[in-house]
Design an enzyme around this catalytic site. Structure first.
Site, mmCIF file in Angstrom:
data_model
loop_
_atom_site.group_PDB
_atom_site.id
_atom_site.type_symbol
_atom_site.label_atom_id
_atom_site.label_comp_id
_atom_site.label_asym_id
_atom_site.label_seq_id
_atom_site.Cartn_x
_atom_site.Cartn_y
_atom_site.Cartn_z
ATOM 1 N N LYS A 191 0.841 -1.203 0.000
ATOM 2 C CA LYS A 191 0.000 0.000 0.000
ATOM 3 C C LYS A 191 0.877 1.255 0.000
ATOM 4 C CE LYS A 191 -3.778 -2.488 2.214
ATOM 5 N NZ LYS A 191 -4.439 -2.873 3.461
ATOM 6 N N GLN A 245 -4.315 -1.459 9.798
ATOM 7 C CA GLN A 245 -4.225 -2.797 9.212
ATOM 8 C C GLN A 245 -4.765 -3.859 10.186
ATOM 9 O OE1 GLN A 245 -3.131 -3.528 5.973
ATOM 10 N NE2 GLN A 245 -3.815 -5.590 6.429
ATOM 11 N N ASP A 287 -10.789 3.015 4.305
ATOM 12 C CA ASP A 287 -11.107 1.588 4.202
ATOM 13 C C ASP A 287 -12.622 1.359 4.172
ATOM 14 O OD1 ASP A 287 -9.048 -0.216 3.860
ATOM 15 O OD2 ASP A 287 -8.493 -0.287 5.982
#
Ligand code: NAD
Length: 294
Positions: free
Chosen positions: A52, A96, A119
């Site tokens: 990412k 994460q 997200d």
């Protein structure tokens, strides 16, 4: 059979984003800035976060990686989340998953400001997605929709079977496929571990999205001719003959299923790269929507 080439499409999307960033720069504007938080040193998580961050560099974004030790307390992590929420230089950030067991994942995700939740995991954003309002759609389902659209795969009036009901893949993609709009208007069956007649349901499906995480679960005798198959699964299967000691396997027995499919995603190179591209897209949207706050 047409391969739904997520690697190629994700590169196209990254090129489009990079061009947009160039324009922002030429107008003297601040470029989008994504932060990623990782707690602990899980191998797969570190790989994902690394990809990412590298993707941010590739499109010209600013990126910040906050790597915290496994021993980080919930309170310390919440403090970092509050600091990221307040930082006007950060347009969006991700925490994460999975988090260490001693940290309440839901509590942390709820603390992320919805405007920076690229997200799309915050209930406010998930709710907006379900109501077809403008929001951040989670990167994996967003990537699947984008892939279907860019290949012109017809979904309207089709029967889609989604396998897996997780909050980050199965449930949201089942909602998106049934909505009015692009890559929508399908009749959706959401299957899960308690579904009793899965092979029968799959054989009726025009489209199958497999997101359960069991290597080669979907076999040729479970699909009909012409089926569209989206394989979300990513499992590291131990293999001492490989340098890394494992290989990446999808949920679909590609060898058996692909000859019967009209469209199919490979693993790797299908949904995975699309997920990263859509995270970048959400970060760009965050920058454009909020103009950098502060
Ligand atoms: P999860 O582990 O949270 O949930 C799995 C789901 O599969 C559950 O809803 C369960 O009910 C269902 N399931 C399990 N066994 C089943 C069975 N035998 N029959 C029917 N349903 C069954 O899953 P997740 O987080 O959505 O991840 C699924 C897979 O997708 C994993 O391999 C994960 O690594 C991968 N993944 C890939 C990406 C990507 O970018 N490509 C993103 C997220 C997850």
């Amino acid at each position: 059979m047409t391969l739904l080439d997520g690697k190629k499409i994700s590169n196209d999307i990254k090129d489009e984003i990079a061009a947009e960033v160039q324009q922002m720069k030429s107008r003297g504007e601040r470029v989008p800035h994504l932060a990623a938080v990782i707690v602990g040193s899980d191998g797969a998580s570190l790989t994902y976060v690394g990809s990412k961050v590298r993707a941010c560099e590739r499109v010209g974004f600013e990126s910040t990686l906050k790597q915290l030790p496994e021993s980080t307390s919930e309170a310390e992590l919440l403090e970092l989340v509050a600091a990221l929420n307040a930082d006007p230089e950060i347009d969006g950030y991700i925490v994460q998953l999975p988090l260490p067991k001693h940290i309440d994942e839901q509590k942390v995700l709820m603390a992320v400001h919805p405007d920076k939740d690229v997200d799309g995991f915050h209930p406010a954003n998930f709710g907006k997605m379900a109501l077809e309002l403008e929001t951040f759609i989670s990167a994996t389902p967003f990537g699947i929709i984008e892939l279907l659209q860019r290949y012109g795969v017809e979904t309207s009036g089709k029967h889609a079977v989604v396998i897996g009901r997780s909050h980050i893949v199965g449930r949201p993609i089942s909602i998106l496929l049934s909505q009015k709009g692009p890559a929508g208007n399908a009749t959706v069956t959401l299957a899960h571990s308690r579904t009793s007649n899965l092979p029968e349901l799959c054989r009726q499906a025009d489209i199958i999205v497999s997101a359960l995480g069991v290597p080669k679960f979907l076999k040729a005798d479970m699909v009909k001719e012409g089926v569209v198959v989206i394989d979300v699964g990513i499992t590291r299967v131990p293999d001492p003959s490989r340098e890394r000691g494992y290989y990446i396997c999808g949920d679909v027995d590609f060898e058996g299923v692909s000859p019967k499919a009209s469209y199919i995603t490979p693993v790797p190179g299908g949904v995975g790269p699309m997920t990263i591209a859509m995270l970048l897209k959400n970060t760009l949207l965050a920058r454009q929507r909020h103009g950098g706050r502060g």
